[in-house]
Design an enzyme around this catalytic site. Sequence first.
Site, mmCIF file in Angstrom:
data_model
loop_
_atom_site.group_PDB
_atom_site.id
_atom_site.type_symbol
_atom_site.label_atom_id
_atom_site.label_comp_id
_atom_site.label_asym_id
_atom_site.label_seq_id
_atom_site.Cartn_x
_atom_site.Cartn_y
_atom_site.Cartn_z
ATOM 1 N N ASP A 156 -16.754 -36.087 -21.076
ATOM 2 C CA ASP A 156 -16.187 -37.424 -21.192
ATOM 3 C C ASP A 156 -15.333 -37.533 -22.457
ATOM 4 O O ASP A 156 -15.702 -37.012 -23.512
ATOM 5 C CB ASP A 156 -17.336 -38.442 -21.234
ATOM 6 C CG ASP A 156 -16.855 -39.869 -21.278
ATOM 7 O OD1 ASP A 156 -16.238 -40.320 -20.290
ATOM 8 O OD2 ASP A 156 -17.095 -40.541 -22.302
ATOM 9 N N GLU A 184 -21.870 -17.664 -22.059
ATOM 10 C CA GLU A 184 -23.202 -17.057 -22.076
ATOM 11 C C GLU A 184 -23.927 -17.271 -20.744
ATOM 12 O O GLU A 184 -24.948 -16.620 -20.484
ATOM 13 C CB GLU A 184 -24.046 -17.643 -23.201
ATOM 14 C CG GLU A 184 -23.553 -17.332 -24.612
ATOM 15 C CD GLU A 184 -24.468 -17.934 -25.655
ATOM 16 O OE1 GLU A 184 -25.687 -18.043 -25.402
ATOM 17 O OE2 GLU A 184 -23.958 -18.332 -26.726
#
Length: 545
Positions: free
Chosen positions: A199, A257
Amino acid sequence: MTEWWRGGVIYQVYPRSFQDSNGDGVGDLPGIIARLDHIAGLGVDCIWLSPITQSPQADMGYDVSDYREVDRLFGSLADFDSLVEAAHARGIKVIMDQVVSHTSDLHPWFEESRLNRTNAKADWYVWANPLPDGSPPNNWPAVFGGRAWEWNPTRGQYYLHNFLASQPDLNFHNPEVQQAVLDVMRFWLERGIDGFRLDTVNYYFHDSKLRSNPPNKVKNEHLAYAVNPYDMQEHRYSKSQPENLAFLKRVRALLDEFPGTTSVGEVGDSHKSVKLMAEYTSGGDTLHMCYGFDFLGPQFTAAHFRTRIEQFFKAGPDGWPCWSFSNHDVPRHVTRWAPFSQSPTDLARQAAALVLSLRGSVCLYQGEELGLPETDLLFEELTDPRGIRFWPEDKGRDGCRTPMPWDRGDAPNGFTSGKPWLPVKPAQSMLNVAAQNADANSTLAFYRAILAWRKTHPALREGDIAFLKSAEPVLAFRRTLGEQSLLCLFNLSAEAQTLAVSGIPSGTELEPVSHHAALAGKSMQLGPNGYAFVALDTGRRVSVK
């Protein structure tokens, strides 16, 4: 292997309004689980969940008071885990909103920060001394009206809030804040989420010198005043700062990751949104995708679509956009673009065909597949603080957030057994899912058909885009990948258009999802909001007049 998100289709779920399972009038996670087959039946790749984390709901969840907890309004962490598992079982990814530019003023971080100037989190938010006359440190306004500064007598300072006063902005110039935000993201990634919609991604950093913004000269040349004074400034210093890029690279490093995860950044900046979208997604070490508000406004011309897309790929050839025509922040496009159509149904189909054929990924907003128009609400029915403040010139965002109509019959059409938090009006009720499921010619049936058709054309997911010269109101371009090429023609008007086309072999048939279109020799007829897809050999030259 192609990354699933590149050219993928994301379906935005606004949890409050999707499906209520317990009769309190508010949608929830068990309700979403109960309706997952509807989403899976569309053929989308991913769900984006609007905020579900703990919040006092002053801004409908975009004011987080606990980043690691599901708000009881929506369910529990166990419900969240069940939703992710159920979606994955259907081959659907799940991403969630991360609202980290600001928190709720009830977040423990802010409750500590506001106590004094010496506590451990004293510098976690944006604090500033008053000017000698006691006024705020600069002229920055808040998006929801008024100044972007709120006085705190305990500290004897102002704090920054780009939105509501109850939404204080985090200080991303503080490395501890950056790490805390990354730790929050890691929490959800380890829980199995497939990524994030970020956002207000360009609001993270502010100008460290707190310089005042200049006036918005472009706007002021045409407007004596603005409905919202926020629009009267060029927000040069209050957002979109250069330091943002380095932090977004840290976000990408974290996501890397967790193979297969993705990110979609929301860029809100009218002056340079396309440039920022490209900057924030280029290089392979920033965000995966970004979207702006260029296609979420009233403009509906060939020149507008063409220039914004060309500008994006010129600014960032290796960047990637995520296009959408509707979401929870803007009036629904069937209503917004009504002046360019005689038929809401034709407009809904054309909009779907257009957004699903642009180069980039796609976000569809719940109810879009039903052709839902904007809901016309009374003032006393509003819940959105923006609409309440700026009524009636700006009616806010409630009109696009009303509940999904599922079943036949009277409102609220199976959304809840109680009183819905926002009403379902007749215009939306009549477009319910059950009725459209029974109609092979419905908007819903069309969405399923064109999404299935798109999957058979890799050129639409990953191919290059090249625009052809064409006069308004016709938008013409080709999508090409390897030996596959599609000519895409759109009449963006309520009047029929006749085009002279050359280079299309005799006997060529239009693709079956074409609508209000006919090809006869070198003449292409496009009816009101008509569009055509034509499969061509890659090397064949075509022109349109």
